[in-house]
Design a protein around this motif. Structure first.
Motif, PDB file in Angstrom:
ATOM      1  N   ALA A  10       0.828  -1.206   0.000  1.00 63.34           N
ATOM      2  CA  ALA A  10       0.000   0.000   0.000  1.00 63.34           C
ATOM      3  C   ALA A  10       0.865   1.260   0.000  1.00 63.34           C
ATOM      4  O   ALA A  10       0.560   2.256  -0.667  1.00 63.34           O
ATOM      5  CB  ALA A  10      -0.930  -0.015   1.203  1.00 63.34           C
ATOM      6  N   GLU A  14       1.123   4.282  -2.996  1.00 66.37           N
ATOM      7  CA  GLU A  14       0.914   5.703  -2.715  1.00 66.37           C
ATOM      8  C   GLU A  14       2.053   6.565  -3.229  1.00 66.37           C
ATOM      9  O   GLU A  14       1.854   7.688  -3.694  1.00 66.37           O
ATOM     10  CB  GLU A  14       0.767   5.918  -1.199  1.00 66.37           C
ATOM     11  CG  GLU A  14      -0.563   5.483  -0.640  1.00 66.37           C
ATOM     12  CD  GLU A  14      -0.669   5.795   0.851  1.00 66.37           C
ATOM     13  OE1 GLU A  14       0.255   6.448   1.371  1.00 66.37           O
ATOM     14  OE2 GLU A  14      -1.671   5.397   1.446  1.00 66.37           O
ATOM     15  N   ALA A  61      -6.157   4.825  -6.115  1.00 69.92           N
ATOM     16  CA  ALA A  61      -6.006   5.843  -5.071  1.00 69.92           C
ATOM     17  C   ALA A  61      -4.540   6.226  -4.937  1.00 69.92           C
ATOM     18  O   ALA A  61      -3.633   5.423  -5.158  1.00 69.92           O
ATOM     19  CB  ALA A  61      -6.535   5.302  -3.745  1.00 69.92           C
ATOM     20  N   ASP A  66      -8.949  10.299  -4.822  1.00 69.97           N
ATOM     21  CA  ASP A  66      -9.739   9.129  -4.460  1.00 69.97           C
ATOM     22  C   ASP A  66      -9.600   8.059  -5.535  1.00 69.97           C
ATOM     23  O   ASP A  66      -9.270   8.343  -6.681  1.00 69.97           O
ATOM     24  CB  ASP A  66     -11.215   9.523  -4.307  1.00 69.97           C
ATOM     25  CG  ASP A  66     -11.434  10.477  -3.147  1.00 69.97           C
ATOM     26  OD1 ASP A  66     -10.659  10.378  -2.184  1.00 69.97           O
ATOM     27  OD2 ASP A  66     -12.358  11.303  -3.229  1.00 69.97           O
ATOM     28  N   SER A  69      -8.303   1.347  -3.589  1.00 69.82           N
ATOM     29  CA  SER A  69      -7.116   1.005  -2.823  1.00 69.82           C
ATOM     30  C   SER A  69      -6.505  -0.270  -3.389  1.00 69.82           C
ATOM     31  O   SER A  69      -7.133  -0.990  -4.188  1.00 69.82           O
ATOM     32  CB  SER A  69      -7.472   0.789  -1.360  1.00 69.82           C
ATOM     33  OG  SER A  69      -8.304  -0.361  -1.232  1.00 69.82           O
ATOM     34  N   HIS A  72      -8.733  -3.235  -2.498  1.00 66.16           N
ATOM     35  CA  HIS A  72      -9.952  -3.302  -3.306  1.00 66.16           C
ATOM     36  C   HIS A  72      -9.627  -3.780  -4.721  1.00 66.16           C
ATOM     37  O   HIS A  72     -10.365  -4.573  -5.319  1.00 66.16           O
ATOM     38  CB  HIS A  72     -10.628  -1.933  -3.339  1.00 66.16           C
ATOM     39  CG  HIS A  72     -12.053  -1.984  -3.805  1.00 66.16           C
ATOM     40  ND1 HIS A  72     -12.866  -0.887  -3.856  1.00 66.16           N
ATOM     41  CD2 HIS A  72     -12.813  -3.030  -4.245  1.00 66.16           C
ATOM     42  CE1 HIS A  72     -14.044  -1.236  -4.325  1.00 66.16           C
ATOM     43  NE2 HIS A  72     -14.040  -2.535  -4.557  1.00 66.16           N
TER      44      HIS A  72
END
Length: 417
Positions: A10, A14, A61, A66, A69, A72
């Protein structure tokens, strides 16, 4: 070797910002395009063509926007992989779920993929594909909701009288596709391919094609049975007894192959065939058929049914089914008959019986027809005859049994191999 999953984290998702494609494993990629546009894509091989393609899963994301993720996106990728394991193209399935733009062709293709694993015949999938692609060419581009009875008639009318069986199968398949679409909420209202109360009133009555099954002259039947018994005494195979039983009872092969122990009443010498196993266009709808058993038919049943046989077990078991959980093969009886009489079919046994009953006995035609589970007259006449026909049919079947036992004819039989 299986591809590794979950290569990304994650945090990495990002912080990535350079243009490119970053794999998470199993076909899932994070794509970063010009201007920093980020999206998730799923790359896979299409089941139908084998070519590579990509399915967009949605925006990804990031720090300042938005979107999906990593977790998801992995869920969506796994959903796509599950479809692929079932042989379903995720892109086709997605399009089929869009009620506003889903065409008959797209939905029909996805539906066929979803049900093909249940097909038993080796040509069934090809037949479905031909009907849905070739016969239904004129409605493939129409949206599901827009298809009307007029559209279905345009498909069926040109072939209805020329190739009636194919036309009937095509109609049934269109009806099933549209029923599935309604179940998924992709169309509403009456099914335009329904038969009763709809197309039945609009299409001409197609002539029934008569198939003539090879039958032995009834004078040859005792010799055929004698030859079957000789083969059985040497090989002790249930299939020869099954062939003899079918000749004695004048039933269809499928009715005997799928006979279960619970259907036999030894005390009353009676076999009751459930309505669902009968040929519905010939037999009164929804009614079982009672078959009186002559002494030899009862003896055959006792010979093939082990003591304590489960009530759900098949009476005539397949060659390798010692526990009687599988029935005789579809062509086993036919092959057994043709080894002793090449010009014979299992359905022809019924013709031999019917010719004998008409030529050699004084039993009324109606009794012989009822012995074959054929419809006689209207519902009133059928109800009137129900009470007395069984007794008369028993007399007829016992007479047939005595005739078969006679062995008085001379007939050249094929050499047993």
């Amino acid at each position: 070797m299986a591809r590794l999953l979950h290569k990304l984290s994650a945090r990495k998702v990002e912080t990535l910002n350079a243009k490119g494609r970053y794999g998470d494993g199993g076909g899932l990629y994070l794509r970063i395009a010009d201007g920093g546009r980020r999206s998730w894509v799923f790359r896979y091989l299409r089941p139908a063509s084998g070519g590579h393609t990509e399915l967009g899963l949605g925006p990804a994301a990031g720090k300042s926007r938005d979107g999906l993720s990593l977790a998801h996106a992995r869920e969506k990728a796994e959903e796509a992989r599950m479809l692929l394991r079932r042989g379903i193209d995720p892109a086709v399935e997605r399009k089929a779920k869009d009620p506003a733009s889903t065409t008959f062709g797209a939905f029909a293709d996805a539906f066929l993929e979803s049900i093909k694993s249940g097909f038993k015949g080796k040509n069934t999938h090809a037949d479905w594909k031909r009907d849905l692609e070739v016969r239904c060419a004129s409605i493939r581009s129409k949206t599901l909701q827009d298809i009307t009875t007029t559209d279905v008639l345009a498909v069926l009318s040109p072939i209805w009288l020329i190739i009636p069986r194919t036309a009937r199968e095509t109609r049934s398949r269109i009806e099933r596709v549209l029923s599935a679409a309604k179940a998924k909420g992709l169309r509403s209202g009456e099914n335009p391919a329904l038969w009763r109360g709809n197309l039945k009133e609009l299409l001409p009555k197609a002539p029934k094609s008569k198939r003539h099954h090879k039958a032995a002259p009834y004078k040859d039947v005792p010799g055929i049975v004698a030859a079957l018994r000789t083969k059985h005494s040497g090989a002790d195979t249930a299939v020869n007894l099954a062939a003899e039983y079918i000749m004695l009872t004048a039933v269809r092969t499928g009715e005997a192959r799928f006979m279960r122990a619970r259907e036999i009443n030894f005390e009353n010498k009676l076999w009751t065939i459930p309505a669902e196993r009968l040929k519905t266009e010939d037999h009164p709808e929804g009614r079982p058929h009672e078959v009186p058993l002559c002494a030899r038919a009862v003896a055959i049943l006792r010979a093939v049914m082990p003591k304590g046989l489960d009530s759900d077990a098949y009476v005539f078991a397949g060659q390798w089914s010692k526990d009687h959980t599988k029935p005789l093969g579809m062509n086993a009886v036919l092959h057994a008959l043709q080894k002793v009489y090449p010009d014979m079919t299992t359905h022809g046994c019924r013709s031999s019986f019917r010719d004998w009953a008409g030529d050699e006995t004084h039993f009324p035609r109606e009794i012989a027809e009822m012995a074959l589970a054929h419809k006689i007259g209207d519902e009133v006449e059928q109800a009137y005859r129900r009470g007395t026909a069984l007794k008369k049919r028993r007399e007829l079947m016992e007479a047939w049994g005595r005739y078969v036992e006679g062995e008085s004819n001379v007939v050249a039989l094929a050499t047993a191999s």
